[in-house]
Design an enzyme around this catalytic site. Sequence first.
Site, PDB file in Angstrom:
ATOM      1  N   ARG A  29      74.055 -53.422  13.382  1.00 44.16           N
ATOM      2  CA  ARG A  29      75.340 -52.830  13.051  1.00 44.16           C
ATOM      3  C   ARG A  29      75.874 -52.344  14.580  1.00 44.16           C
ATOM      4  NH1 ARG A  29      72.891 -51.929   8.411  1.00 44.16           N
ATOM      5  NH2 ARG A  29      73.846 -51.594   6.950  1.00 44.16           N
ATOM      6  N   GLY A  93      71.284 -61.846   5.550  1.00 50.24           N
ATOM      7  CA  GLY A  93      72.429 -61.359   4.818  1.00 50.24           C
ATOM      8  C   GLY A  93      72.809 -60.438   5.142  1.00 50.24           C
ATOM      9  N   ASP A 311      63.270 -51.708   1.024  1.00 50.91           N
ATOM     10  CA  ASP A 311      62.744 -52.623   1.109  1.00 50.91           C
ATOM     11  C   ASP A 311      60.683 -52.512   1.086  1.00 50.91           C
ATOM     12  OD1 ASP A 311      64.573 -53.980   1.756  1.00 50.91           O
ATOM     13  OD2 ASP A 311      65.072 -53.195   3.826  1.00 50.91           O
ATOM     14  N   ARG A 384      58.521 -59.914   3.908  1.00 52.78           N
ATOM     15  CA  ARG A 384      58.197 -58.840   3.333  1.00 52.78           C
ATOM     16  C   ARG A 384      57.282 -58.790   2.541  1.00 52.78           C
ATOM     17  NH1 ARG A 384      61.266 -55.478   6.723  1.00 52.78           N
ATOM     18  NH2 ARG A 384      63.127 -55.494   6.235  1.00 52.78           N
TER      19      ARG A 384
HETATM   20  C1  S3P Z   1      70.043 -54.208   4.236  1.00 54.11           C
HETATM   21  C2  S3P Z   1      70.765 -53.088   3.921  1.00 54.11           C
HETATM   22  C3  S3P Z   1      69.656 -53.547   2.686  1.00 54.11           C
HETATM   23  C4  S3P Z   1      68.180 -53.933   2.725  1.00 54.11           C
HETATM   24  C5  S3P Z   1      68.438 -55.207   3.325  1.00 54.11           C
HETATM   25  C6  S3P Z   1      69.210 -54.480   4.986  1.00 54.11           C
HETATM   26  C7  S3P Z   1      71.687 -53.787   5.599  1.00 54.11           C
HETATM   27  O1  S3P Z   1      70.050 -54.316   1.147  1.00 54.11           O
HETATM   28  O2  S3P Z   1      67.282 -54.248   1.538  1.00 54.11           O
HETATM   29  O3  S3P Z   1      66.588 -55.721   4.067  1.00 54.11           O
HETATM   30  O4  S3P Z   1      70.702 -53.594   6.671  1.00 54.11           O
HETATM   31  O5  S3P Z   1      71.851 -52.372   5.391  1.00 54.11           O
HETATM   32  P1  S3P Z   1      71.368 -53.753   0.529  1.00 54.11           P
HETATM   33  O6  S3P Z   1      72.477 -54.382   0.453  1.00 54.11           O
HETATM   34  O7  S3P Z   1      70.941 -54.094  -0.929  1.00 54.11           O
HETATM   35  O8  S3P Z   1      70.950 -52.361   0.456  1.00 54.11           O
END
Ligand code: S3P
Length: 427
Positions: A29, A93, A311, A384
Amino acid sequence: MDIIFRIDPISHRLQGKVKVPGDKSIAHRAAIFASLAQGRSIITNAAPGGDFESTLRCLAAMGTRIERKGDTVSLEGCGLAEPQDVLDAGNSGTTARLLCGALAGAGVYAVITGDSSLRRRPMSRVINPLREMGANITGRCQGRFAPVTICPAHLRGVEHVLPVASAQVKSSLLLAGLMADGATTVIEPWKSRDHTERLLPAFGAHIEVNGTSVQIHPGILHPADIDVPGDFSSAAFFIAAACTIPGSELMVEGVGLNPTRTGLLEVLRRMGAEVEVKSRGGVEPAGECWVRNPGVHGTDIMPDEIPSVLDEIPVLSCVAAVAEGTTRILGASELRVKETDRLEAIRVNLSTLGARVEVEGDSLIITGVGQLKGGRVRSFGDHRIAMAMAVAALNARAPVEIDDVSCIDISYPGFFQDLASLVGVST
Ligand code: S3P
């Protein structure tokens, strides 16, 4: 190349202090916000792993001048310029989904892709609500998967009611909201991690938080310097291990203690572990955490608690596998769409090691067996799962081999060295 790691059955109690690398959610971020701002931001204690590298690579491809010296990163932001090539988010992601939102109103053409795991993860959860804001965005299989394509569009603020709590979706929509006409509101069923809401105001954004509802107003960002606390999700492996191994005494230094992330501590306390924290507060609270093991027993983790342990469920399952009695982790459907199907990976691996594990719909039911047996388990290419299996291995009476541990570098390149120094062996 697949790297197999073997852990032998010796005394593995954890003793001493550890400082884990910087939090990757916060670092992603901070870097994205810094790129949207005009001017220089400095991130200290930045995450060392492959995921954060993916974010930096994508931002550099869109014109941000980035210099990295160790864990200090300087970013000269100037907004997101049209990339010359496809953006590769790798395994991350967070990179892919946050960039969808940041690019939706940036007036550029961009394509975001990732590795084979990321290309299997749902992107419709950001594509559909971004389209409601007017975004010109689509993806493979009628907008379900990456590669995702974004074209210039004019965005309008919308109220989004999310069907699942997701910090990535929430953050993506808030970033789009910065460039929309009017206010954008995101309402979640339960509160997911709130790093975006905490950090964006430091970059000058106007945000209001009311329970599980977050509203953002359009605006421009200015640079900010961010010191990233240690990643609680990395510390979780040592904290959980110390709770399962008699005689352990562990202190984690400088770790993030944002309450939307530390649900594991509450669950471990309920299971009987001795856990203490001392937080120094701040925009992103951080501090120290002490853990001792007086023996652990099963507990229930209800659906509303899942976002704060999201997580940590792989490693929590390993604690449950050796605890006395049964642990039920209820409503954990989101684990099916992580780097791998984590519910299935946990079931397969812990069953191989002799634990009693059932997956009932979206819930995990684990009955502890005291000590695990040896065997060969798989990472499924998920960092993980690999680290959780190392914690399981510390609790086994025979050698455990973990297949393909190279994925750990995604978030914690020095994991095995730090673990070895806590258990007093050399790697
Ligand atoms: C994350 C949000 C989580 C988490 C991921 C990191 C983030 O996922 O599982 O490892 O940095 O915003 P979600 O979008 O399902 O909350």
